[in-house]
Design a protein around this motif. Structure first.
Motif, PDB file in Angstrom:
ATOM      1  N   SER A 111       0.814  -1.219   0.000  1.00 60.61           N
ATOM      2  CA  SER A 111       0.000   0.000   0.000  1.00 60.61           C
ATOM      3  C   SER A 111       0.845   1.266   0.000  1.00 60.61           C
TER       4      SER A 111
ATOM      5  N   HIS B  56       0.845   3.993  -3.179  1.00 57.17           N
ATOM      6  CA  HIS B  56       0.466   5.408  -3.112  1.00 57.17           C
ATOM      7  C   HIS B  56       1.636   6.312  -3.505  1.00 57.17           C
TER       8      HIS B  56
ATOM      9  N   ASP C 137      -8.018  -1.175  -8.916  1.00 54.90           N
ATOM     10  CA  ASP C 137      -8.082  -0.654  -7.552  1.00 54.90           C
ATOM     11  C   ASP C 137      -8.714   0.745  -7.549  1.00 54.90           C
ATOM     12  N   PRO C 138      -9.903   0.907  -6.987  1.00 55.31           N
ATOM     13  CA  PRO C 138     -10.563   2.219  -6.983  1.00 55.31           C
ATOM     14  C   PRO C 138      -9.745   3.309  -6.289  1.00 55.31           C
ATOM     15  N   SER C 139      -8.975   2.947  -5.256  1.00 56.80           N
ATOM     16  CA  SER C 139      -8.186   3.958  -4.552  1.00 56.80           C
ATOM     17  C   SER C 139      -7.039   4.482  -5.417  1.00 56.80           C
TER      18      SER C 139
ATOM     19  N   LEU D  78      -8.478   6.941  -8.224  1.00 57.91           N
ATOM     20  CA  LEU D  78      -8.825   8.285  -7.763  1.00 57.91           C
ATOM     21  C   LEU D  78      -7.684   9.289  -7.964  1.00 57.91           C
ATOM     22  N   TYR D  79      -6.471   8.807  -8.193  1.00 54.69           N
ATOM     23  CA  TYR D  79      -5.372   9.726  -8.498  1.00 54.69           C
ATOM     24  C   TYR D  79      -5.537  10.327  -9.897  1.00 54.69           C
TER      25      TYR D  79
ATOM     26  N   VAL E  13      -6.998  12.785  -6.317  1.00 57.54           N
ATOM     27  CA  VAL E  13      -6.256  12.884  -5.064  1.00 57.54           C
ATOM     28  C   VAL E  13      -5.066  13.786  -5.331  1.00 57.54           C
TER      29      VAL E  13
END
Length: 236
Positions: free
Chosen positions: A180, A184, A207-209, A212-213, A234
């Motif tokens: 993780s 990021h 990966d939805p997270s 979002l970038y 993000v």
């Protein structure tokens, strides 16, 4: 077509036919425009067509029908050599598995695209070192991939993708093999390159997270685009 549109696909279809196996329609009439400086994430379940779309945009595969325009050039009409030259000169690739040469130092890995582009040795070394510095791994230049962490290897892969100043960078699940924290970190670097340098990025991710970038998310299902919308993203 607007000068700002870097990728334009129109009614793209891709059909796989293998003797003795059912016919598979991987893409079914896909039409998408990507403008210069956009950061677009492509999402969808396995078998949705997102990887096929990425491969066609990256000139690694060809559509069965439809048109693909890259920087105003109709790629559909190019022969294999012309496509290879365009891929080398205008596109940068980042993969989940890094795809670094195991017995080659970090800086030599970064030099490879310039070698294919026939850039001189002195300029290759200078540009490769600068790209590594930009990605925060300049002090790892002489190490082999197996001496580096996954996060370091992916940053070297990003440096390699950027060293020829491509018009478009294609990132296929670039965080899929990372934890993780490193995931990021890598995505923050993409976002910073997009914000600060106007780098055009096409990202495939599940990966939805990570999506979002990006600043726009295109969702595929059953070979078709089912949604295409901006996202607040993000911050880098």
């Amino acid at each position: 077509m607007s000068d700002s549109v870097i990728v334009s696909v129109k009614n793209l279809t891709k059909i796989y036919e293998t003797e003795g196996a059912p016919r598979v329609t991987a893409l079914n009439g896909v039409s998408i425009n990507i403008s210069l400086g956009e950061f677009v994430a492509v999402m969808g379940p396995s078998g949705s067509g997102k990887s096929t779309f990425m491969n066609i945009v990256g000139l690694l595969d060809q559509a069965t029908s439809g048109e693909y325009w890259l920087e105003g050039k109709n790629v559909s009409r190019l022969n294999a050599d012309e496509r290879a030259d365009l891929r080398c000169q205008r596109l940068g690739f980042i993969f989940q598995a890094y795809n670094l040469l195991a017995r080659t130092s970090a800086i030599e890995n970064v030099e490879l695209p310039m070698l294919y582009a026939r850039v001189g040795a002195v300029e290759r070394r200078r540009a490769a070192q600068a790209a590594l510095e930009q990605m925060g791994v300049g002090d790892q230049a002489q190490k082999l991939p197996n001496q580096l962490s996954g996060g370091q290897q992916q940053r070297i892969a990003i440096a390699r993708a950027l060293v020829n100043s491509p018009s478009l960078v294609l990132a296929d699940e670039p965080t899929g093999a990372l934890d993780s924290k490193n995931s990021h970190d890598v995505m923050q670097r993409f976002r910073a390159l997009n914000d600060e340098r106007g780098l055009t990025v096409l990202l495939v991710t599940h990966d939805p997270s990570m999506a979002l970038y990006a600043k726009r998310i295109v969702r595929f299902e059953d070979g078709q685009v089912i949604s295409d919308a901006p996202t607040t993203g993000v911050s880098a």
